[in-house]
Design an enzyme around this catalytic site. Structure first.
Site, mmCIF file in Angstrom:
data_model
loop_
_atom_site.group_PDB
_atom_site.id
_atom_site.type_symbol
_atom_site.label_atom_id
_atom_site.label_comp_id
_atom_site.label_asym_id
_atom_site.label_seq_id
_atom_site.Cartn_x
_atom_site.Cartn_y
_atom_site.Cartn_z
ATOM 1 N N ASP A 227 6.562 -15.905 -12.248
ATOM 2 C CA ASP A 227 7.018 -17.291 -12.341
ATOM 3 C C ASP A 227 6.273 -18.169 -11.337
ATOM 4 O O ASP A 227 6.025 -17.763 -10.192
ATOM 5 C CB ASP A 227 8.525 -17.328 -12.053
ATOM 6 C CG ASP A 227 9.126 -18.705 -12.222
ATOM 7 O OD1 ASP A 227 9.103 -19.213 -13.348
ATOM 8 O OD2 ASP A 227 9.630 -19.255 -11.224
ATOM 9 N N GLU A 276 -2.206 1.784 -9.399
ATOM 10 C CA GLU A 276 -1.834 3.113 -8.901
ATOM 11 C C GLU A 276 -0.872 3.831 -9.852
ATOM 12 O O GLU A 276 -0.736 5.048 -9.785
ATOM 13 C CB GLU A 276 -1.150 2.983 -7.536
ATOM 14 C CG GLU A 276 -2.039 2.446 -6.431
ATOM 15 C CD GLU A 276 -1.246 2.220 -5.153
ATOM 16 O OE1 GLU A 276 -0.088 2.720 -5.075
ATOM 17 O OE2 GLU A 276 -1.752 1.534 -4.247
#
Length: 559
Positions: A227, A276
């Site tokens: 956002d 990751e």
């Protein structure tokens, strides 16, 4: 850690499985936005919740979407419908619990759906522990460095530190009171006063959000919609803008509080974290920028994966304007290797079935317009959007052809900007009315019992627009969406790719080829002769006779 959707392969339109083995799954994904308080209410209190969403996931699977984006469900005082977060690692009790969130993610993955959650890093709630401690401890509190606290101007500090204005209207600054009762410093809030902006120069803020990312990634979410992604970094020194009515400048200029270049380093560190994790987790930018070229900066190879295409959302129903924004959008994303995104509605703008029912005039309208015309254009616009290269976003209820509710009484409205003297129009409640599922009376299956409450009232005519009423009706908007998403999944020409081949067409008609597929759109009010040498796959309206495009309609052909 919960199972990732990548562990439940699902066929896609480009022939890869959902693990994205041959390409990123997000590149042509259809992503469905759920506004939690308005989707489904499991406990009957009139407010949508996570168990309600969980119970309706089979609808989304049947619809044919690839992922679900959830607007905020975090612990919040709800000053701005959850975009004022008090605790980023907790579920607000009105929506359920962390166990409900875990169950929703697990169920979605079993159905082959991915889950994207909203993240609100520009500001917190004023009830956030950090901000409350900063107020209690006074000007010497080290926690004040995590927000923008500044002394005021004037002889007694009675004037705001600069001339910035809130997006919701009025000054972007509110003065505090010191623990001894004397007037204190001011704090910055680009939105409501209950939403103080974080100071991203603070290492503690950066560390906290990296931890928040890992918390939800470990829960199994497949990505984050960020956002106000353009707002985190402010210009050094917080300089005056030197203008009033600043809201009118948004989207036209780079502002000292929006779209600063420093935001990109933040997202590079976030991208490293997501990379990751297995299963291709993604970042999506809500970035209001002056141009699509600046939007492309957010999706460079080491930053985010997608960015909302607000320029497309705001384009009028006009062939020339649509072609221009499509070309510019594709051209802007091509150098950075990112997919273009397409969206017609969301929780902040008037639904496109109502926007297209009115003359062009922005994205927040107050008039219902010509309902039949709006729906006809909305259906056509959806088929155009789903035929374009890239990823498409659907907003809950648009598959039902829902219009905006433009006649809500003032006393039931809850949009915070509605209650302020200036700023946004404050009529976003009209696109947030709970959606109808079944039955002849409100709340139309939104809640567990007939006659039960809903946090915003639903129109009487929505009984005929419910999921149950439209299911099985070949002429319904719901069945059009289901067929369109089925075709999109089956045909590799749709979604994937980065270009279209424009075809010669009459005035007011858009037509393009993508390998063995042609899409043609008539944006005029009259039938148009346009012969496509192929087999009609799907149309938003009956053509009347072969070789004719109906008014305000779109057709798909296999050629």
């Amino acid at each position: 850690m919960t199972q990732s959707a990548a562990d439940t392969p699902r066929p896609t339109s480009a022939g890869a499985t959902a693990d994205g083995a041959s390409r990123g799954w997000w590149r042509d994904a259809v992503i469905y936005q759920v506004y939690p308080r308005s989707f489904a209410d499991a406990n009957g209190d009139g407010m949508g919740d996570l168990p309600g969403i969980r119970s309706r996931l089979p609808h989304l699977r049947e619809l044919g979407v690839d992922a679900v984006w959830l607007s905020p469900f975090y612990a919040s005082p709800q000053a701005d419908a959850g975009y004022d977060v008090a605790d980023y690692r907790a579920v607000d009790p009105m929506f359920g619990t962390l166990l409900d969130a875990d169950g929703l993610i697990r169920d979605a993955h079993r159905l082959g759906l991915r889950i994207i959650v909203d993240l609100v890093p520009n500001h917190s709630s004023d009830q956030h522990e950090w901000f409350q401690r900063a107020l209690r401890e006074g000007p010497a509190s080290p926690l004040r460095e995590r927000y923008h606290f500044r002394p005021g101007k004037g002889e007694d500090g009675e004037l705001p530190p600069n001339d910035w204005e809130s997006i919701f209207g009025g000054p972007a600054w509110t003065r505090t009171e010191n623990p001894d009762g004397t007037p204190g410093d001011w704090y910055l809030h680009l939105f409501a006063p209950e939403q103080p902006d974080f100071n991203w120069d603070s290492r503690a803020v950066a560390d906290e959000f990296r931890s928040i990312l890992r918390f939800w990634l470990d829960m199994g979410v497949d990505g984050f919609r960020v956002d106000v992604a353009h707002g985190l970094v402010k210009a050094p020194g917080l300089p005056d803008l030197g203008a009033h009515d600043q809201l009118k400048l948004l989207g036209n200029d780079v502002m000292p509080f929006f779209d600063q270049d420093g935001v990109h380093e933040i997202y590079r560190t976030w991208r490293q974290i997501l990379d990751e994790y297995p299963g291709q987790r993604i970042l999506v930018a809500e970035a209001w920028t002056p141009t699509v070229e600046r939007t492309a900066n957010y999706v460079r190879p080491d930053e985010m994966h997608q960015a909302f295409n607000f320029q497309y959302l705001g384009t009028a129903w006009d062939a020339a304007e649509l072609r221009l924004v499509i070309d510019r959008s594709l051209a802007a994303m091509r150098p950075v290797g990112a997919p273009t995104t397409w969206v017609l509605s969301n929780h902040d703008v008037t639904r496109h079935a109502t926007r297209f029912a009115n003359p062009p005039g922005g994205t927040q309208l107050r008039e219902p317009g010509d309902r039949a015309l709006g729906l006809r254009r909305a259906r056509a616009a959806t088929l155009l959007m789903l035929a374009l290269p890239g990823s498409a976003y659907l907003y809950q209820g648009e598959e039902l052809g829902l219009p905006d509710v433009t006649d809500l009484p003032d006393e039931v409205r809850q949009d915070p900007s509605f209650f302020r003297a200036s700023g946004q129009d404050g009529f976003r409640d009209g696109c947030r009315v709970p959606i109808p599922w079944s039955g002849a009376a409100a709340p139309y299956g939104f809640g567990p019992r007939e006659g039960g409450p809903s946090w915003l009232p639903q129109p009487a005519e929505w009984a005929g627009l419910s999921v149950a009423a439209q299911t099985g009706d070949p002429d319904s908007t719901l069945e059009l969406y289901r067929r369109a998403l089925t075709v999109r999944r089956e045909r590799p020409e749709l979604g994937a790719g980065e270009a279209v081949e424009w075809l010669e067409a009459p005035a007011g008609v858009l037509a393009f080829r993508r390998d063995g597929f042609v899409c043609a759109v008539n944006t005029t009010a009259l039938p148009v002769e346009f012969e496509v040498p192929g087999t009609l796959l799907l149309g938003s309206a009956e053509p009347g006779r072969p070789g004719v495009l109906a008014p305000d309609s779109t057709g798909w052909w296999a050629v």
